[in-house]
Design an enzyme around this catalytic site. Structure first.
Site, PDB file in Angstrom:
ATOM      1  N   CYS A 227      49.246  33.659  43.721  1.00 16.41           N
ATOM      2  CA  CYS A 227      48.113  34.618  43.600  1.00 16.41           C
ATOM      3  C   CYS A 227      48.504  35.972  43.936  1.00 16.41           C
ATOM      4  O   CYS A 227      47.890  36.521  44.866  1.00 16.41           O
ATOM      5  CB  CYS A 227      46.828  34.046  44.339  1.00 16.41           C
ATOM      6  SG  CYS A 227      46.380  32.501  43.701  1.00 16.41           S
ATOM      7  N   ALA A 228      49.438  36.431  43.543  1.00 16.34           N
ATOM      8  CA  ALA A 228      50.205  37.591  44.098  1.00 16.34           C
ATOM      9  C   ALA A 228      49.513  38.777  44.202  1.00 16.34           C
ATOM     10  O   ALA A 228      49.963  39.675  44.981  1.00 16.34           O
ATOM     11  CB  ALA A 228      51.607  37.714  43.406  1.00 16.34           C
ATOM     12  N   GLY A 232      52.236  42.439  48.129  1.00 15.35           N
ATOM     13  CA  GLY A 232      52.110  42.679  49.413  1.00 15.35           C
ATOM     14  C   GLY A 232      52.946  41.715  50.194  1.00 15.35           C
ATOM     15  O   GLY A 232      53.752  41.699  50.947  1.00 15.35           O
ATOM     16  N   LYS A 233      52.381  40.457  49.751  1.00 15.46           N
ATOM     17  CA  LYS A 233      53.020  39.077  50.729  1.00 15.46           C
ATOM     18  C   LYS A 233      54.311  38.856  50.080  1.00 15.46           C
ATOM     19  O   LYS A 233      55.015  38.529  51.005  1.00 15.46           O
ATOM     20  CB  LYS A 233      51.929  38.241  50.712  1.00 15.46           C
ATOM     21  CG  LYS A 233      50.595  38.463  51.545  1.00 15.46           C
ATOM     22  CD  LYS A 233      49.693  37.555  51.395  1.00 15.46           C
ATOM     23  CE  LYS A 233      48.382  38.037  52.176  1.00 15.46           C
ATOM     24  NZ  LYS A 233      47.726  39.197  51.621  1.00 15.46           N
ATOM     25  N   ASP A 286      47.492  32.415  48.211  1.00 17.00           N
ATOM     26  CA  ASP A 286      46.645  33.441  48.852  1.00 17.00           C
ATOM     27  C   ASP A 286      45.415  33.561  47.917  1.00 17.00           C
ATOM     28  O   ASP A 286      45.376  34.550  47.056  1.00 17.00           O
ATOM     29  CB  ASP A 286      47.356  34.724  49.007  1.00 17.00           C
ATOM     30  CG  ASP A 286      46.612  35.749  49.621  1.00 17.00           C
ATOM     31  OD1 ASP A 286      45.714  35.837  50.293  1.00 17.00           O
ATOM     32  OD2 ASP A 286      46.987  37.130  49.447  1.00 17.00           O
ATOM     33  N   CYS A 339      41.117  35.844  53.441  1.00 19.57           N
ATOM     34  CA  CYS A 339      41.291  36.994  54.365  1.00 19.57           C
ATOM     35  C   CYS A 339      39.672  36.493  54.530  1.00 19.57           C
ATOM     36  O   CYS A 339      38.920  37.899  54.748  1.00 19.57           O
ATOM     37  CB  CYS A 339      41.334  38.297  53.779  1.00 19.57           C
ATOM     38  SG  CYS A 339      40.811  38.826  52.026  1.00 19.57           S
TER      39      CYS A 339
END
Length: 385
Positions: A227-228, A232-233, A286, A339
Site C-alpha cells: 500500500c505504497a 515514503g516507506k 501500511d 498510523c
C-alpha cells in the site's frame, strides 16, 4: 495584512469548513480570492485555521459558539491574546465582541471537550490507551513537529545537518531514532534547499522511520510495499540495504512521484500496478486507517470519523492482511502498519489475523503515541511458524 485581518480571514475559512468543505480546499479558495495576501499572510492564516480546527471543541466552548468566529475567539482566549485589539471592526478586522462573546463561559467543559475529541472517540482513547490517553489527545491539539530522514545512500546525519544549516534550516538529531532529524527552524525552506534536491534528506515522521528500522533486511532480499501511496516507506527500506523493492497501490495515481523520488534518493524501486503471483521476502501492509495518530496534521479526520467508519477501516485492513499472505515467500515475513492509536485497527486486527491464520506467529510489535518524538504509529511483524 494586519493580525486582525488574518483572524478575519481565518474565520471565513473555518466557516467554509463547517459547511463541509475540506480544510485544504477552503484555504485554497480563500488564497485564490485574496491576491493581496503575501506568503507570510497565507502561512499565518493557515496556522490559525489548522490550530482552530485541531481545537474545535475547546475553542468553540471558550468562544461561545461552534462557528469560525467562536473558534477564533476561543483560540485567542487560550493564548491570552487581548481580544479588544483584534475585534475592532476597523480595517478588515472582525466586528467588535458582543456582550455575550465578551463574557467568560458559564459552564466547565467536559473531558472530551477539553481533549478536543468527539465524545465517543474520547471514550475509545481512554479504553484503548489507558493512562496515556490524555497526553496523546493533548498532543493532537498542537502542531506536529517536522522530522526528516537522512538517506544513507547520500550521506550521514553530520553531512545532512551541515547541508541543512547552509540552507538556513536548523535541525537536531532524534534521541532514539537513528537517522531522524527534528527541524527546529526554517521548515518552509526544506523542499527548496540543497539537501532535499540532492536526495540527502526526505520528509518522514520519526515514528514511521522507527518502524521501518525494525524490519530485518539483508542485502539481496526482495521487499513489497503493498500500500505504497507516495512511496515514503519504500524509499526508507530501499535506502537501508541492497534490496529489490516493489511498490504497489490500488491507486496508480498515488505512486506517480515514486520514480522521481527514487532517482533523487539514488535507489531503485519498481512500481507495479498489478501483483499477480509475486512473492517477496518481506511484505509491508501500511494499511489505510483512521489516521488517529496523525490528526494534528489532518485535524478534519477526528471530526469526520464515525464508529461505522472505524469498523469499515478495520474490515478493509483485515482483507488486506489476508491478501498479503499470498505474496510472502517461504521463510519470509509480513509486516502490518497503521498510523492509528486505536485498538480496533491495531491489536484487535492482529489477534483476529492470528485466529484466522494458525500458521503465522507474531514476532515483533511496536506502538508509539503522538508527542514531540513523533506521531502515533503501530507495527506488527508476522512470520510463518
Amino acid at each position: 495584512m494586519t493580525p486582525a485581518a488574518r483572524v478575519a480571514a481565518a474565520i471565513g475559512v473555518l466557516d467554509d469548513c463547517f459547511s463541509g468543505m475540506p480544510i485544504e480546499k477552503a484555504l485554497l479558495r480563500w488564497s485564490r480570492g485574496s491576491r493581496y495576501a503575501g506568503s507570510k499572510d497565507r502561512a499565518a492564516v493557515r496556522d490559525l485555521v489548522f490550530g482552530g480546527w485541531r481545537r474545535r471543541r475547546s475553542a468553540a466552548h471558550e468562544g461561545g459558539a461552534e462557528t469560525g468566529r467562536g473558534i477564533m475567539i476561543g483560540m485567542l482566549r487560550q493564548t491570552e491574546t487581548e481580544l479588544d485589539h483584534i475585534f475592532t471592526g476597523q480595517d478588515h478586522a472582525p466586528a467588535p465582541l458582543s456582550p455575550d462573546e465578551a463574557a467568560s463561559p458559564a459552564t466547565r467543559p467536559g473531558p472530551a471537550v477539553r481533549q478536543d475529541l468527539p465524545d465517543w472517540l474520547w471514550d475509545r482513547f481512554e479504553a484503548d490507551i489507558g493512562e496515556e490517553a490524555e497526553a496523546a489527545a493533548q498532543a493532537l491539539r498542537d502542531r506536529a513537529p517536522v522530522y526528516l530522514r537522512v538517506n544513507p545512500r547520500r550521506g550521514d546525519a553530520h553531512r545532512a545537518l551541515r547541508s541543512l544549516a547552509s540552507d538556513g534550516i536548523e535541525a537536531v538529531a532524534h534521541d532514539e531514532v537513528e537517522g531522524a532529524l527534528r527541524v527546529v527552524s526554517g521548515e518552509r525552506a526544506i523542499t527548496r534547499g540543497r539537501a532535499f534536491a540532492e536526495g540527502l534528506i526526505e520528509l518522514q515522521d520519526a515514528s514511521s522511520q522507527a518502524a521501518m528500522l525494525r524490519l530485518p533486511l539483508r542485502d539481496g532480499q526482495t521487499v513489497l510495499d503493498m500500500c505504497a501511496g507516495g512511496g515514503g516507506k519504500a524509499l526508507a527500506l530501499a535506502g537501508r540495504a541492497d534490496v529489490a523493492v516493489t511498490a504497489h497501490d490500488i491507486s496508480a495515481a498515488r505512486m506517480r512521484d515514486i520514480p522521481d523520488r527514487a532517482a533523487r534518493a539514488g535507489v531503485r524501486i519498481k512500481v507495479a500496478e498489478k501483483l499477480g503471483s509475486m512473492t517477496c521476502d518481506h511484505v509491508l501492509v501500511d494499511a489505510p486507517c483512521s489516521g488517529s495518530g496523525t490528526w494534528r496534521r489532518d485535524p478534519g479526520g477526528k471530526w469526520q470519523l464515525t464508529p461505522s467508519g472505524l469498523a469499515d477501516f478495520a474490515a478493509l485492513q483485515a482483507r488486506l492482511l489476508d491478501a498479503a499472505t499470498r505474496h510472502v515467500a517461504p521463510g519470509g515475513s509480513l509486516s502490518y502498519a497503521t498510523c492509528s492509536v486505536l485498538r480496533e485497527e491495531n491489536d484487535a486486527n492482529v489477534a483476529a489475523f492470528l485466529s484466522r491464520h494458525s500458521g503465522w506467529i507474531l514476532r515483533d510489535r511496536m506502538q508509539r503515541l503522538p508527542g514531540q518524538d513523533g506521531d502515533g504509529f503501530f507495527l506488527a511483524r508476522f512470520e510463518r511458524g
